[in-house]
Design an enzyme around this catalytic site. Structure first.
Site, mmCIF file in Angstrom:
data_model
loop_
_atom_site.group_PDB
_atom_site.id
_atom_site.type_symbol
_atom_site.label_atom_id
_atom_site.label_comp_id
_atom_site.label_asym_id
_atom_site.label_seq_id
_atom_site.Cartn_x
_atom_site.Cartn_y
_atom_site.Cartn_z
ATOM 1 N N CYS A 117 30.574 41.930 50.076
ATOM 2 C CA CYS A 117 30.825 42.161 48.657
ATOM 3 C C CYS A 117 31.211 40.841 47.995
ATOM 4 O O CYS A 117 31.858 39.984 48.607
ATOM 5 C CB CYS A 117 31.960 43.174 48.516
ATOM 6 S SG CYS A 117 32.619 43.359 46.847
ATOM 7 N N HIS A 255 31.588 51.591 47.866
ATOM 8 C CA HIS A 255 32.522 50.460 47.908
ATOM 9 C C HIS A 255 32.768 49.890 46.510
ATOM 10 O O HIS A 255 33.922 49.727 46.078
ATOM 11 C CB HIS A 255 31.950 49.369 48.822
ATOM 12 C CG HIS A 255 32.779 48.126 48.883
ATOM 13 N ND1 HIS A 255 33.631 47.841 49.924
ATOM 14 C CD2 HIS A 255 32.894 47.067 48.017
ATOM 15 C CE1 HIS A 255 34.233 46.675 49.716
ATOM 16 N NE2 HIS A 255 33.793 46.186 48.555
ATOM 17 N N GLU A 256 31.695 49.584 45.788
ATOM 18 C CA GLU A 256 31.845 48.934 44.482
ATOM 19 C C GLU A 256 32.509 49.846 43.456
ATOM 20 O O GLU A 256 33.255 49.382 42.593
ATOM 21 C CB GLU A 256 30.487 48.447 43.970
ATOM 22 C CG GLU A 256 29.799 47.425 44.871
ATOM 23 C CD GLU A 256 30.623 46.179 45.157
ATOM 24 O OE1 GLU A 256 31.495 45.819 44.325
ATOM 25 O OE2 GLU A 256 30.419 45.551 46.219
#
Length: 299
Positions: A117, A255-256
């Protein structure tokens, strides 16, 4: 696209993803990794001047381990292994439970070359954006209570580059909604400027804090409440099939979106909010670590 159509498409996608691996998986044959240019630096240590060491400095600065002010710009100076670089490298090794030697060893390089990320693990070289378990972003940004009943999200482009993009994001959103009580509302593209979380695909420099870098580097990144966005690198090999040669789009969306709600990174490798993510890996369920973090932010 109607709700029933979206639901059917998502079920179809997820059913394909659970088929036996031999149907979809292909072996990787010496796949390139974006951060491979760090490999020649193995063995570098304090006091040495090594050609290319500036690449390591920029890597550590990019993810918050080294302050930009400590990157020299003079001829030759940027390739010198100084005290600041050693401290930053030790912080990186400590963060990921590596041997804290301050030397660029093979295990450290191996981890650095993994896709990840784009949200930093530290800010300004010292403020943590990663915790031993779950962590909250610096300043504790969060959505106000009145937004939790109608948090709007929408696409920054009218057409999706991948057929599975919209139902996959909806799937990830519902995972967070289930443990927070948030009610998410999708707005049409024509109203995307009024969305609280704006989602889109981009390549290279695209007008925010970080450029994308092509396959196998920065997979995606996000901005936090209350001006949130989620951006995916369109040049990645995205898929919802379990394949050694692709990145699971649903896992990265999950996740984001955690960042878009206010979570930082976690050092727990199994957690959705762990910053590294390998090809062929899937994380489609929130772990207890992720749930504990989001419930701390939104009790």
């Amino acid at each position: 696209m109607g709700f029933l159509h979206k639901a059917f498409l998502l079920l179809f996608i997820l059913s394909l993803a659970t088929l036996p691996c031999f149907v979809f998986c292909r072996k990787s044959h010496g796949r390139r990794r974006l951060f491979q240019n760090l490999q020649p630096l193995e063995g570098s240590r304090l006091g040495e001047t090594v050609t290319g060491l500036h690449k390591l400095k920029h890597y550590l600065a990019r993810f918050g381990y080294l302050a930009n002010a400590h990157i020299a710009t003079g001829p030759g100076e940027d390739d010198h292994f100084d005290d600041h670089l050693e401290s930053a490298l030790k912080l990186y090794q400590t963060t990921f439970s590596l041997n804290v030697s301050g030397v660029v060893d093979a295990a450290t390089l191996d981890l650095m070359m993994e896709p990840r990320c784009g949200v930093p693990d530290f800010f300004n070289g010292s403020v943590p954006g990663i915790g031993p378990r779950w962590a909250i972003l610096p300043g504790r940004p969060k959505w106000p209570a009145d937004k939790q009943s109608h948090l709007k999200w929408g696409w920054l482009q009218p057409n999706f580059p991948f057929y599975f993009a919209e139902p996959s994001v909806i799937f990830a959103i519902q995972k967070w909604a289930y443990v927070t009580g948030f009610f998410f509302i999708e707005v049409p593209f024509e109203q995307h400027k009024g969305a609280d979380i704006k989602v889109g695909f981009f390549k290279g420099a695209h007008g925010d804090y970080e450029s994308f870098d092509g396959p196998e580097g920065i997979l995606a990144h996000a901005m936090f409440p209350t001006s949130a966005f989620v951006h995916f690198d369109i040049e990645e090999n995205w898929s919802v099939y379990k394949s050694d040669d692709s990145v699971d789009f649903i896992s990265i969306a999950l996740h984001e979106l955690g960042h878009a709600l206010g979570l930082a990174h976690s050092k727990v490798k199994e957690a959705v909010m762990y910053p590294k993510f390998g090809y062929g890996e899937q994380k489609r369920e929130l772990t207890q670590d992720d749930i504990d973090g989001i419930k701390n932010l939104y009790p």
